[in-house]
Design a protein around this motif. Structure first.
Motif, mmCIF file in Angstrom:
data_model
loop_
_atom_site.group_PDB
_atom_site.id
_atom_site.type_symbol
_atom_site.label_atom_id
_atom_site.label_comp_id
_atom_site.label_asym_id
_atom_site.label_seq_id
_atom_site.Cartn_x
_atom_site.Cartn_y
_atom_site.Cartn_z
ATOM 1 N N SER A 69 31.961 34.948 48.708
ATOM 2 C CA SER A 69 32.465 34.591 47.383
ATOM 3 C C SER A 69 31.433 34.889 46.305
ATOM 4 O O SER A 69 31.779 35.366 45.227
ATOM 5 N N VAL A 73 31.867 37.374 43.168
ATOM 6 C CA VAL A 73 31.594 37.018 41.779
ATOM 7 C C VAL A 73 30.662 38.047 41.158
ATOM 8 O O VAL A 73 30.883 38.487 40.026
ATOM 9 N N LEU A 103 34.138 27.691 40.460
ATOM 10 C CA LEU A 103 34.709 28.928 39.924
ATOM 11 C C LEU A 103 36.159 29.133 40.369
ATOM 12 O O LEU A 103 36.967 29.684 39.626
ATOM 13 N N ASN A 104 36.479 28.670 41.559
ATOM 14 C CA ASN A 104 37.826 28.873 42.095
ATOM 15 C C ASN A 104 38.825 27.783 41.733
ATOM 16 O O ASN A 104 40.032 28.008 41.814
ATOM 17 N N CYS A 117 37.638 32.026 37.919
ATOM 18 C CA CYS A 117 37.970 33.145 38.806
ATOM 19 C C CYS A 117 39.180 33.925 38.264
ATOM 20 O O CYS A 117 39.174 35.156 38.231
ATOM 21 N N TYR A 120 37.883 36.060 35.108
ATOM 22 C CA TYR A 120 37.101 37.279 35.309
ATOM 23 C C TYR A 120 37.823 38.302 36.170
ATOM 24 O O TYR A 120 37.625 39.501 36.006
ATOM 25 N N LYS A 125 36.462 38.326 31.371
ATOM 26 C CA LYS A 125 35.175 37.674 31.619
ATOM 27 C C LYS A 125 34.483 37.282 30.318
ATOM 28 O O LYS A 125 33.759 36.305 30.288
#
Length: 141
Positions: A69, A73, A103-104, A117, A120, A125
């Motif tokens: 992950s 990223v 982030l998720n 997530c 971006y 982003k």
């Protein structure tokens, strides 16, 4: 006079136990109890080993998922953006696993409740970076 007790570990297969039982060489009750305890201990050790292996597999999978992950990223940001983002996120979260989770899963109210997530990955982003900078200087969501 002092009596001494000696403990001897005996391992017999089923055929040997049958012979000993027929011959009456040993007290069968104590032997049977011993054999049952030995089998229980072995089963317990095997279960413990299996559980330990499973626990380690799960831990390894979590680490690998986190690593994958983080790599994912990193593909969406430049080195300069990562140099800004990662230390800041590490201050907010206690480890990389929590960063990935944040982030998720964290939904940003100012961005239509999309996760970082989602932003971006959909090419937004800059919106995510603006949000991070806004929060960093003490802004509200």
């Amino acid at each position: 006079m002092n009596e001494r007790t000696h403990v001897v570990e005996l391992n017999f297969n089923d055929a040997e136990i049958k012979l000993l039982r027929e011959a009456g060489s040993l007290s069968f009750n104590s032997l049977e109890i011993y054999m049952r305890l030995s089998l229980l201990e072995k089963a317990e050790r095997d279960l413990t080993r299996h559980a330990f292996r499973e626990q380690n597999k799960q831990r390894l999978n979590r680490v690998l998922n986190t690593m994958n992950s983080i790599r994912e990223v990193k593909q969406y940001f430049t080195d300069e953006e990562l140099a800004y983002l990662l230390p800041l996120l590490k201050k907010w979260c206690s480890n990389e696993s929590e960063i990935v989770n944040w982030l998720n899963t964290y939904k940003i109210p100012a961005c239509a409740n999309k996760t970082p997530c989602d932003l971006y990955k959909s090419g937004k982003k800059e919106l995510f970076l603006q949000y991070i900078k806004h929060i960093e200087i003490g802004g509200f969501e």
